[in-house]
Design an enzyme around this catalytic site. Structure first.
Site, PDB file in Angstrom:
ATOM      1  CG  LEU A 140      -1.850  -1.225   1.310  1.00 49.68           C
ATOM      2  CD1 LEU A 140      -2.667  -1.169   2.612  1.00 49.68           C
ATOM      3  CD2 LEU A 140      -2.779  -1.313   0.113  1.00 49.68           C
ATOM      4  CG  HIS A 152      -3.273   1.346  -2.109  1.00 47.74           C
ATOM      5  ND1 HIS A 152      -1.925   1.205  -2.290  1.00 47.74           N
ATOM      6  CD2 HIS A 152      -3.853   0.632  -3.104  1.00 47.74           C
ATOM      7  CE1 HIS A 152      -1.685   0.433  -3.329  1.00 47.74           C
ATOM      8  NE2 HIS A 152      -2.849   0.077  -3.861  1.00 47.74           N
ATOM      9  CE  LYS A 177      -0.773   4.258 -11.738  1.00 47.68           C
ATOM     10  NZ  LYS A 177      -0.985   2.842 -11.730  1.00 47.68           N
TER      11      LYS A 177
END
Ligand code: AMP
Length: 284
Positions: free
Chosen positions: A35, A39, A151
């Site tokens: 992460l 995130h 993204k």
């Protein structure tokens, strides 16, 4: 507080049932782990939109092609748990592959139109794998809200479509791309890059910004916009996978960016052997 770690489908069902009993709404953030701030931004927004946030950490084998990086995908479960804790996540679902694809598993989800072209064409079977695991997760957790990053823009459209078509009932929220200070879109795969490859990878965002600037100066022809981005990739010695301008909603290809149109430039390129993607809006 350390998140509660759920390993099996039965554990998820019991946890979700207890939440429902308490009348609490749930936000779900599906991830493949390793992460980063991207995130974390989804998790924090989940906390603003629902009572409780759950994250999943699962490197989903069905979305990797045979020559892709499944076996070496970066992992750091303890570090991930610490980030989830600081982002206010209550439960982390981290199943073994056999929990999601047990013997006899035979159901796959295909989103036929928005999966076409772009990553769908370059990574055959990828969105079928993504759609299948996200459908499983939405069906299991039944979240009020599920958050995903822009993204992975085509992925976001695939997920919005399956959620609508299969009546899964989540509010699918797309969140802006979180970038490093120099513009590089954060990605777990950035860990593969050498210092030199990372420097060259800046050409993806620079290329899209060059196209945005050209559009702002009045050039609406998408071939010229694509060429502007391509020049940056070439100057940095990156191997292009694709550079395209698409309608931001339907993802259909565009010849021009009309006034008032919401378009998106989407780029995939290799820095060394690492395939990177990026995209940004092109406002008509
Ligand atoms: P992944 O772990 O790469 O499958 O990503 C899990 C979720 O985080 C997906 O919804 C991604 O789109 C999102 N995500 C990945 N990178 C970023 C980023 N730089 N900014 C915002 N969201 C991201």
């Amino acid at each position: 507080m350390a998140p509660h770690v759920l390993r099996t489908v039965a554990e998820v069902k019991a946890w979700v049932a207890s939440l429902q009993k308490e009348g609490k709404t749930l936000a779900l953030v599906p991830t493949m782990g390793f992460l980063h701030e991207g995130h974390v931004s989804l998790m924090r927004e989940g906390g603003r939109r629902a009572d409780v946030v759950a994250a999943s950490i699962f490197v989903n084998p069905t979305q990797f092609g045979p020559r892709e990086d499944l076996a070496r995908y970066p992992r750091d479960f303890e570090g991930d748990l610490a980030k989830c804790a600081s982002a206010g996540v209550t439960a982390v679902f981290a199943p073994e592959p056999a929990a999601m694809y047990p013997p006899g598993y035979q159901t796959y989800v295909e989103v036929t139109e928005v999966s076409q072209g772009l990553c769908g064409e370059r990574r055959p079977g990828h969105f079928r794998g993504v759609a299948t695991i996200v459908t499983q997760l939405l069906a299991l957790f039944r979240p009020a809200v599920a958050l995903f990053g822009e993204k992975d823009y085509q992925q976001l459209q695939v997920i919005k479509t399956l959620n609508r078509d299969l009546h899964l009932g989540a509010d699918i929220v797309g969140m802006p791309t979180i970038r490093e200070a120099d513009g590089l879109a954060m990605s777990s795969r950035n860990a593969y890059l050498s210092a030199e490859e990372r420097q060259r990878a800046l050409a993806l965002s620079k290329g899209i910004r060059a196209a945005q600037a050209l559009l702002a100066s009045g050039t609406r022809d998408t071939r010229a916009l694509v060429e502007a981005a391509r020049r940056e990739l070439q100057a940095a010695g990156l191997r292009e996978d694709y550079v395209e301008v698409r309608d931001a909603g339907t993802l259909s290809p565009l010849d021009t960016v009309a006034p008032g149109q919401t378009a998106r430039m989407l780029v995939a390129a290799f820095s060394g052997t690492t395939r990177l993607i990026d995209n940004m809006p092109l406002a008509g």
